[in-house]
Design an enzyme around this catalytic site. Structure first.
Site, PDB file in Angstrom:
ATOM      1  N   HIS A 131      78.854  57.969  67.541  1.00  0.00           N
ATOM      2  CA  HIS A 131      77.427  57.686  67.732  1.00  0.00           C
ATOM      3  C   HIS A 131      76.703  57.743  66.383  1.00  0.00           C
ATOM      4  CE1 HIS A 131      77.322  57.287  71.982  1.00  0.00           C
ATOM      5  NE2 HIS A 131      77.403  58.556  72.313  1.00  0.00           N
ATOM      6  N   ARG A 155      71.973  47.353  72.900  1.00  0.00           N
ATOM      7  CA  ARG A 155      71.294  47.136  74.183  1.00  0.00           C
ATOM      8  C   ARG A 155      69.784  47.157  73.970  1.00  0.00           C
ATOM      9  NH1 ARG A 155      72.022  50.879  79.697  1.00  0.00           N
ATOM     10  NH2 ARG A 155      71.510  49.203  81.145  1.00  0.00           N
ATOM     11  N   SER A 163      67.951  54.471  80.782  1.00  0.00           N
ATOM     12  CA  SER A 163      69.282  55.003  81.076  1.00  0.00           C
ATOM     13  C   SER A 163      69.395  56.449  80.580  1.00  0.00           C
ATOM     14  CB  SER A 163      70.341  54.118  80.411  1.00  0.00           C
ATOM     15  OG  SER A 163      71.625  54.564  80.738  1.00  0.00           O
ATOM     16  N   LYS A 296      73.484  52.092  87.256  1.00  0.00           N
ATOM     17  CA  LYS A 296      73.259  50.741  87.793  1.00  0.00           C
ATOM     18  C   LYS A 296      74.032  49.666  87.029  1.00  0.00           C
ATOM     19  CE  LYS A 296      68.815  50.185  90.033  1.00  0.00           C
ATOM     20  NZ  LYS A 296      67.461  49.647  89.814  1.00  0.00           N
TER      21      LYS A 296
HETATM   22  P1  A3P Z   1      72.317  52.390  83.304  1.00  0.00           P
HETATM   23  O1  A3P Z   1      71.888  53.828  83.256  1.00  0.00           O
HETATM   24  O2  A3P Z   1      71.245  51.451  82.883  1.00  0.00           O
HETATM   25  O3  A3P Z   1      72.909  52.013  84.604  1.00  0.00           O
HETATM   26  P2  A3P Z   1      76.842  54.834  77.858  1.00  0.00           P
HETATM   27  O4  A3P Z   1      78.193  54.493  78.367  1.00  0.00           O
HETATM   28  O5  A3P Z   1      76.609  54.401  76.439  1.00  0.00           O
HETATM   29  O6  A3P Z   1      76.489  56.230  78.131  1.00  0.00           O
HETATM   30  O7  A3P Z   1      75.822  53.896  78.673  1.00  0.00           O
HETATM   31  C1  A3P Z   1      75.606  54.148  80.034  1.00  0.00           C
HETATM   32  C2  A3P Z   1      75.074  52.883  80.656  1.00  0.00           C
HETATM   33  O8  A3P Z   1      76.149  51.952  80.810  1.00  0.00           O
HETATM   34  C3  A3P Z   1      74.538  53.149  82.059  1.00  0.00           C
HETATM   35  O9  A3P Z   1      73.496  52.201  82.244  1.00  0.00           O
HETATM   36  C4  A3P Z   1      75.764  52.846  82.918  1.00  0.00           C
HETATM   37  O10 A3P Z   1      75.463  52.557  84.256  1.00  0.00           O
HETATM   38  C5  A3P Z   1      76.335  51.642  82.181  1.00  0.00           C
HETATM   39  N1  A3P Z   1      77.773  51.475  82.445  1.00  0.00           N
HETATM   40  C6  A3P Z   1      78.721  52.422  82.540  1.00  0.00           C
HETATM   41  N2  A3P Z   1      79.915  51.879  82.805  1.00  0.00           N
HETATM   42  C7  A3P Z   1      79.709  50.548  82.873  1.00  0.00           C
HETATM   43  C8  A3P Z   1      80.580  49.445  83.153  1.00  0.00           C
HETATM   44  N3  A3P Z   1      81.857  49.636  83.398  1.00  0.00           N
HETATM   45  N4  A3P Z   1      80.042  48.210  83.144  1.00  0.00           N
HETATM   46  C9  A3P Z   1      78.735  48.010  82.893  1.00  0.00           C
HETATM   47  N5  A3P Z   1      77.865  49.019  82.640  1.00  0.00           N
HETATM   48  C10 A3P Z   1      78.352  50.273  82.639  1.00  0.00           C
END
Ligand code: A3P
Length: 329
Positions: A131, A155, A163, A296
Protein backbone atom coordinates in the site's frame (compact mmCIF):
# COMPACT_ATOMS: atom_id res chain seq x y z
CA UNK A 1 5.83 14.73 -1.03
CA UNK A 2 9.50 13.83 -0.80
CA UNK A 3 11.20 12.55 -3.94
CA UNK A 4 12.02 8.86 -4.09
CA UNK A 5 15.70 9.58 -3.56
CA UNK A 6 15.11 11.88 -0.59
CA UNK A 7 12.85 9.28 1.04
CA UNK A 8 15.31 6.47 0.47
CA UNK A 9 18.07 8.47 2.12
CA UNK A 10 15.94 9.58 5.03
CA UNK A 11 14.28 6.26 5.69
CA UNK A 12 17.34 4.58 7.14
CA UNK A 13 17.26 7.05 10.03
CA UNK A 14 13.49 7.01 10.42
CA UNK A 15 12.25 7.55 13.98
CA UNK A 16 8.56 6.72 13.66
CA UNK A 17 7.64 8.07 17.08
CA UNK A 18 8.76 11.56 16.04
CA UNK A 19 6.38 11.70 13.05
CA UNK A 20 2.97 13.46 13.15
CA UNK A 21 0.37 11.07 14.61
CA UNK A 22 -3.30 10.82 13.68
CA UNK A 23 -5.68 8.75 15.78
CA UNK A 24 -9.05 9.96 14.52
CA UNK A 25 -9.09 7.19 11.93
CA UNK A 26 -10.04 4.25 14.16
CA UNK A 27 -8.80 1.69 14.94
CA UNK A 28 -5.50 2.26 13.14
CA UNK A 29 -3.03 4.96 14.19
CA UNK A 30 -1.55 6.76 11.20
CA UNK A 31 1.79 8.56 10.89
CA UNK A 32 2.61 11.18 8.29
CA UNK A 33 5.71 10.55 6.26
CA UNK A 34 6.86 11.74 2.84
CA UNK A 35 3.58 13.58 2.26
CA UNK A 36 1.35 10.57 3.04
CA UNK A 37 -0.55 9.21 6.05
CA UNK A 38 0.60 5.65 6.55
CA UNK A 39 -0.50 2.88 8.88
CA UNK A 40 1.93 2.96 11.78
CA UNK A 41 2.06 -0.82 11.73
CA UNK A 42 3.04 -0.86 8.05
CA UNK A 43 5.47 2.06 8.39
CA UNK A 44 7.43 0.06 10.94
CA UNK A 45 8.44 -2.31 8.14
CA UNK A 46 9.49 0.35 5.66
CA UNK A 47 13.13 0.78 6.83
CA UNK A 48 13.60 -3.00 6.49
CA UNK A 49 11.99 -2.99 3.02
CA UNK A 50 14.64 -0.43 2.08
CA UNK A 51 17.57 -2.17 3.72
CA UNK A 52 16.97 -5.91 3.25
CA UNK A 53 14.38 -6.53 0.53
CA UNK A 54 16.05 -7.97 -2.57
CA UNK A 55 13.74 -7.76 -5.59
CA UNK A 56 13.99 -10.60 -8.10
CA UNK A 57 13.50 -10.10 -11.82
CA UNK A 58 10.48 -12.41 -11.72
CA UNK A 59 8.75 -10.52 -8.87
CA UNK A 60 5.36 -8.93 -9.39
CA UNK A 61 4.46 -6.21 -6.89
CA UNK A 62 0.74 -5.41 -6.68
CA UNK A 63 0.33 -1.84 -5.49
CA UNK A 64 -2.88 -0.15 -4.42
CA UNK A 65 -4.56 2.42 -2.29
CA UNK A 66 -6.72 0.50 0.22
CA UNK A 67 -10.29 -0.35 -0.85
CA UNK A 68 -9.56 0.06 -4.53
CA UNK A 69 -9.67 -3.60 -5.54
CA UNK A 70 -6.55 -5.01 -3.89
CA UNK A 71 -8.19 -8.29 -2.93
CA UNK A 72 -9.47 -8.85 -6.47
CA UNK A 73 -6.12 -7.98 -8.03
CA UNK A 74 -4.34 -10.35 -5.63
CA UNK A 75 -6.66 -13.19 -6.60
CA UNK A 76 -6.42 -12.48 -10.35
CA UNK A 77 -2.65 -12.07 -10.42
CA UNK A 78 -2.02 -15.16 -8.29
CA UNK A 79 -4.45 -17.35 -10.25
CA UNK A 80 -3.03 -16.15 -13.58
CA UNK A 81 0.63 -16.44 -12.65
CA UNK A 82 0.28 -19.88 -11.09
CA UNK A 83 -2.24 -21.47 -13.46
CA UNK A 84 0.12 -24.25 -14.53
CA UNK A 85 0.82 -25.33 -10.97
CA UNK A 86 -2.72 -24.71 -9.74
CA UNK A 87 -5.36 -25.63 -12.34
CA UNK A 88 -8.28 -23.27 -12.00
CA UNK A 89 -10.99 -25.89 -11.79
CA UNK A 90 -9.09 -27.87 -9.16
CA UNK A 91 -11.07 -28.22 -5.95
CA UNK A 92 -7.92 -27.65 -3.94
CA UNK A 93 -6.94 -24.40 -5.66
CA UNK A 94 -5.26 -22.15 -3.00
CA UNK A 95 -7.96 -19.49 -3.52
CA UNK A 96 -10.56 -22.04 -2.39
CA UNK A 97 -8.65 -22.66 0.81
CA UNK A 98 -7.07 -19.34 1.69
CA UNK A 99 -8.03 -15.67 1.63
CA UNK A 100 -6.19 -13.70 -1.11
CA UNK A 101 -4.45 -11.60 1.58
CA UNK A 102 -2.99 -14.73 3.13
CA UNK A 103 -1.70 -15.84 -0.27
CA UNK A 104 -0.24 -12.52 -1.45
CA UNK A 105 1.43 -10.76 1.45
CA UNK A 106 2.12 -7.09 2.10
CA UNK A 107 5.80 -6.33 1.71
CA UNK A 108 5.93 -3.69 4.46
CA UNK A 109 3.85 -5.73 6.93
CA UNK A 110 5.98 -8.82 6.39
CA UNK A 111 9.13 -6.77 6.92
CA UNK A 112 7.67 -5.30 10.12
CA UNK A 113 6.78 -8.76 11.41
CA UNK A 114 9.70 -10.88 10.28
CA UNK A 115 12.36 -8.51 8.90
CA UNK A 116 11.50 -9.92 5.49
CA UNK A 117 12.52 -13.52 6.25
CA UNK A 118 9.14 -14.85 5.11
CA UNK A 119 9.30 -12.89 1.85
CA UNK A 120 12.92 -13.92 1.22
CA UNK A 121 11.99 -17.57 1.70
CA UNK A 122 9.17 -17.51 -0.88
CA UNK A 123 9.93 -19.45 -4.05
CA UNK A 124 10.07 -17.61 -7.39
CA UNK A 125 8.04 -16.32 -9.06
CA UNK A 126 6.75 -14.22 -6.16
CA UNK A 127 3.58 -12.14 -6.18
CA UNK A 128 3.82 -9.49 -3.44
CA UNK A 129 1.77 -6.44 -2.54
CA UNK A 130 2.09 -2.99 -1.06
CA UNK A 131 0.00 0.00 0.00
CA UNK A 132 3.10 2.24 -0.07
CA UNK A 133 3.05 5.24 -2.37
CA UNK A 134 5.41 5.03 -5.34
CA UNK A 135 7.71 7.68 -3.85
CA UNK A 136 8.35 5.51 -0.77
CA UNK A 137 9.34 2.37 -2.66
CA UNK A 138 13.05 1.58 -2.52
CA UNK A 139 15.04 2.48 -5.63
CA UNK A 140 15.99 -1.18 -5.88
CA UNK A 141 12.38 -1.77 -6.95
CA UNK A 142 11.71 1.34 -9.05
CA UNK A 143 14.97 1.62 -10.96
CA UNK A 144 15.12 0.66 -14.65
CA UNK A 145 17.83 -1.89 -13.86
CA UNK A 146 15.57 -3.91 -11.61
CA UNK A 147 13.41 -6.13 -13.78
CA UNK A 148 10.71 -6.66 -11.16
CA UNK A 149 7.34 -5.33 -12.29
CA UNK A 150 4.58 -3.34 -10.60
CA UNK A 151 0.82 -3.58 -11.18
CA UNK A 152 -1.29 -0.74 -9.78
CA UNK A 153 -5.06 -0.69 -9.38
CA UNK A 154 -6.84 2.66 -9.31
CA UNK A 155 -10.45 3.46 -8.33
CA UNK A 156 -12.71 6.50 -8.21
CA UNK A 157 -11.91 8.30 -4.93
CA UNK A 158 -15.58 8.57 -3.95
CA UNK A 159 -16.06 4.81 -4.20
CA UNK A 160 -12.75 4.24 -2.40
CA UNK A 161 -14.00 6.46 0.43
CA UNK A 162 -17.41 4.77 0.71
CA UNK A 163 -15.79 1.33 0.63
CA UNK A 164 -13.33 2.32 3.35
CA UNK A 165 -16.13 3.75 5.48
CA UNK A 166 -18.01 0.43 5.52
CA UNK A 167 -14.83 -1.55 6.03
CA UNK A 168 -13.59 0.62 8.90
CA UNK A 169 -16.98 0.64 10.61
CA UNK A 170 -17.09 -3.14 10.51
CA UNK A 171 -13.53 -3.43 11.74
CA UNK A 172 -14.14 -1.02 14.62
CA UNK A 173 -17.25 -2.98 15.68
CA UNK A 174 -15.38 -6.29 15.47
CA UNK A 175 -12.49 -4.91 17.53
CA UNK A 176 -14.93 -3.71 20.20
CA UNK A 177 -16.66 -7.11 20.26
CA UNK A 178 -13.30 -8.86 20.64
CA UNK A 179 -12.31 -6.58 23.52
CA UNK A 180 -15.52 -7.76 25.30
CA UNK A 181 -15.68 -4.68 27.53
CA UNK A 182 -19.39 -4.37 26.83
CA UNK A 183 -18.76 -0.76 25.87
CA UNK A 184 -19.96 0.73 22.61
CA UNK A 185 -17.15 1.38 20.13
CA UNK A 186 -16.23 5.06 19.83
CA UNK A 187 -18.56 6.83 17.38
CA UNK A 188 -17.19 6.89 13.85
CA UNK A 189 -19.19 9.44 11.97
CA UNK A 190 -19.60 9.38 8.20
CA UNK A 191 -19.23 13.15 7.90
CA UNK A 192 -16.09 13.20 10.02
CA UNK A 193 -14.54 10.35 8.03
CA UNK A 194 -15.38 12.23 4.82
CA UNK A 195 -13.67 15.39 6.10
CA UNK A 196 -10.58 13.39 6.99
CA UNK A 197 -10.56 11.74 3.55
CA UNK A 198 -10.86 15.16 1.86
CA UNK A 199 -7.87 16.31 3.94
CA UNK A 200 -5.95 13.23 2.80
CA UNK A 201 -6.06 11.77 6.32
CA UNK A 202 -6.77 8.09 5.70
CA UNK A 203 -4.64 4.99 5.18
CA UNK A 204 -2.03 5.86 2.50
CA UNK A 205 -3.80 9.17 1.79
CA UNK A 206 -4.22 11.46 0.03
CA UNK A 207 -5.69 8.91 -2.36
CA UNK A 208 -5.30 11.02 -5.51
CA UNK A 209 -1.61 11.66 -4.79
CA UNK A 210 -1.09 7.91 -4.31
CA UNK A 211 -2.73 7.24 -7.68
CA UNK A 212 -0.81 10.02 -9.42
CA UNK A 213 2.59 8.67 -8.33
CA UNK A 214 1.93 5.29 -9.93
CA UNK A 215 0.21 6.76 -12.99
CA UNK A 216 3.23 8.96 -13.69
CA UNK A 217 5.54 6.00 -13.20
CA UNK A 218 3.44 3.93 -15.62
CA UNK A 219 3.82 6.70 -18.22
CA UNK A 220 7.58 6.89 -17.74
CA UNK A 221 8.13 3.12 -17.63
CA UNK A 222 5.16 1.35 -19.23
CA UNK A 223 7.05 -1.94 -19.41
CA UNK A 224 7.65 -1.78 -15.66
CA UNK A 225 4.42 -0.33 -14.23
CA UNK A 226 0.99 -1.47 -15.40
CA UNK A 227 -1.83 0.89 -14.44
CA UNK A 228 -5.27 -0.74 -14.18
CA UNK A 229 -8.61 0.82 -13.35
CA UNK A 230 -11.14 -0.99 -11.16
CA UNK A 231 -14.06 0.37 -13.18
CA UNK A 232 -12.58 -0.85 -16.49
CA UNK A 233 -11.87 -4.24 -14.97
CA UNK A 234 -15.51 -4.56 -13.94
CA UNK A 235 -16.58 -3.63 -17.45
CA UNK A 236 -14.25 -5.97 -19.22
CA UNK A 237 -12.55 -8.41 -16.86
CA UNK A 238 -11.33 -10.77 -19.58
CA UNK A 239 -9.37 -8.22 -21.59
CA UNK A 240 -7.84 -6.87 -18.39
CA UNK A 241 -6.79 -10.35 -17.28
CA UNK A 242 -5.15 -10.87 -20.67
CA UNK A 243 -3.35 -7.55 -20.31
CA UNK A 244 -2.24 -8.56 -16.83
CA UNK A 245 -0.96 -11.94 -18.02
CA UNK A 246 0.98 -10.38 -20.88
CA UNK A 247 2.52 -7.81 -18.56
CA UNK A 248 3.52 -10.48 -16.05
CA UNK A 249 5.28 -12.38 -18.84
CA UNK A 250 2.80 -15.27 -18.91
CA UNK A 251 0.47 -14.44 -21.81
CA UNK A 252 -2.27 -16.94 -22.59
CA UNK A 253 -1.64 -19.32 -25.48
CA UNK A 254 -4.17 -19.62 -28.30
CA UNK A 255 -5.08 -23.01 -26.92
CA UNK A 256 -5.63 -21.64 -23.41
CA UNK A 257 -7.87 -18.94 -24.77
CA UNK A 258 -9.81 -21.48 -26.80
CA UNK A 259 -10.35 -23.72 -23.79
CA UNK A 260 -11.69 -20.90 -21.64
CA UNK A 261 -8.79 -20.45 -19.22
CA UNK A 262 -9.29 -16.67 -19.10
CA UNK A 263 -12.98 -17.08 -18.26
CA UNK A 264 -12.09 -19.65 -15.61
CA UNK A 265 -9.79 -17.12 -13.92
CA UNK A 266 -12.40 -14.38 -14.06
CA UNK A 267 -15.00 -16.77 -12.68
CA UNK A 268 -12.84 -18.12 -9.86
CA UNK A 269 -11.87 -14.59 -8.78
CA UNK A 270 -15.28 -12.96 -9.11
CA UNK A 271 -16.77 -11.30 -6.06
CA UNK A 272 -19.58 -13.85 -5.86
CA UNK A 273 -17.21 -16.78 -6.12
CA UNK A 274 -14.72 -15.53 -3.50
CA UNK A 275 -17.39 -14.19 -1.16
CA UNK A 276 -19.13 -17.55 -1.03
CA UNK A 277 -16.08 -19.62 -0.26
CA UNK A 278 -16.11 -21.01 3.27
CA UNK A 279 -12.64 -19.63 3.96
CA UNK A 280 -13.86 -16.10 3.21
CA UNK A 281 -17.06 -16.41 5.23
CA UNK A 282 -15.13 -16.88 8.45
CA UNK A 283 -11.66 -16.32 9.85
CA UNK A 284 -9.57 -13.20 9.75
CA UNK A 285 -6.42 -11.67 8.37
CA UNK A 286 -4.92 -10.17 11.53
CA UNK A 287 -7.65 -7.93 12.98
CA UNK A 288 -9.55 -7.86 9.66
CA UNK A 289 -12.36 -10.37 9.11
CA UNK A 290 -12.05 -12.16 5.75
CA UNK A 291 -15.66 -11.41 4.92
CA UNK A 292 -15.13 -7.65 5.33
CA UNK A 293 -13.06 -7.57 2.13
CA UNK A 294 -16.10 -8.45 0.02
CA UNK A 295 -19.04 -6.08 -0.16
CA UNK A 296 -20.82 -4.86 -3.31
CA UNK A 297 -18.01 -4.63 -5.82
CA UNK A 298 -19.61 -2.12 -8.17
CA UNK A 299 -18.71 1.25 -9.68
CA UNK A 300 -20.61 4.31 -8.52
CA UNK A 301 -22.03 3.04 -5.20
CA UNK A 302 -20.88 6.38 -3.75
CA UNK A 303 -24.07 8.00 -5.08
CA UNK A 304 -26.09 5.97 -2.56
CA UNK A 305 -24.12 7.40 0.36
CA UNK A 306 -22.55 10.76 -0.53
CA UNK A 307 -24.69 13.85 -1.17
CA UNK A 308 -24.19 15.65 -4.49
CA UNK A 309 -22.69 18.60 -2.58
CA UNK A 310 -20.14 16.33 -0.85
CA UNK A 311 -19.29 14.68 -4.17
CA UNK A 312 -18.80 18.05 -5.81
CA UNK A 313 -16.51 19.14 -2.98
CA UNK A 314 -14.31 16.05 -3.20
CA UNK A 315 -14.24 16.20 -7.01
CA UNK A 316 -13.03 19.80 -6.80
CA UNK A 317 -10.29 18.94 -4.29
CA UNK A 318 -9.11 16.11 -6.52
CA UNK A 319 -9.34 18.19 -9.68
CA UNK A 320 -7.30 21.00 -8.12
CA UNK A 321 -4.68 18.58 -6.83
CA UNK A 322 -4.34 16.90 -10.22
CA UNK A 323 -4.28 20.09 -12.26
CA UNK A 324 -1.58 20.05 -14.89
CA UNK A 325 -0.74 16.39 -14.32
CA UNK A 326 -2.64 15.08 -17.35
CA UNK A 327 -4.35 12.46 -15.17
CA UNK A 328 -8.09 12.28 -14.62
CA UNK A 329 -10.19 9.68 -12.82
P1 A3P B 1 -16.96 -2.12 -2.15
O1 A3P B 1 -16.81 -1.86 -0.68
O2 A3P B 1 -17.24 -0.89 -2.93
O3 A3P B 1 -17.92 -3.21 -2.44
P2 A3P B 1 -9.72 -3.86 -1.30
O4 A3P B 1 -9.65 -5.25 -1.80
O5 A3P B 1 -8.66 -2.96 -1.88
O6 A3P B 1 -9.83 -3.80 0.16
O7 A3P B 1 -11.07 -3.24 -1.93
C1 A3P B 1 -12.30 -3.70 -1.46
C2 A3P B 1 -13.34 -3.39 -2.51
O8 A3P B 1 -13.19 -4.32 -3.59
C3 A3P B 1 -14.75 -3.59 -1.97
O9 A3P B 1 -15.55 -2.66 -2.68
C4 A3P B 1 -15.03 -5.03 -2.36
O10 A3P B 1 -16.39 -5.36 -2.41
C5 A3P B 1 -14.38 -5.09 -3.74
N1 A3P B 1 -14.02 -6.46 -4.12
C6 A3P B 1 -13.50 -7.43 -3.35
N2 A3P B 1 -13.32 -8.56 -4.05
C7 A3P B 1 -13.74 -8.28 -5.30
C8 A3P B 1 -13.83 -9.07 -6.49
N3 A3P B 1 -13.45 -10.33 -6.50
N4 A3P B 1 -14.30 -8.48 -7.60
C9 A3P B 1 -14.69 -7.19 -7.60
N5 A3P B 1 -14.64 -6.40 -6.50
C10 A3P B 1 -14.18 -6.95 -5.36
Amino acid sequence: PLSTDACATAIGELDITSLPLETRFPPFPLRQYGGFWLLEKFLQGVPAVHSVFEPRSSDILLASFPKCGTTWLKALAFATRNRAEHPLRGLDHPLRRRNPHDIVQYLELQHAQSMGHVVAALPSPRVLSTHLPYSLLPRRITTEESACRIVYICRDPKDAFVSSWFFTKKTVAAAAARARTGEEPPPYMFEEAFELFCDGICVSGPQWRHVLGYWEASRRQPEKVLFLRYEEMLQNPESNVKKLAEFMGCAFSVEEEATGVVQDIVELCSLESLKNMDVNKSGSHGPLAHESFFRKGVAGDWSNHITPAMAERLDKIVEDALQGSGFTF
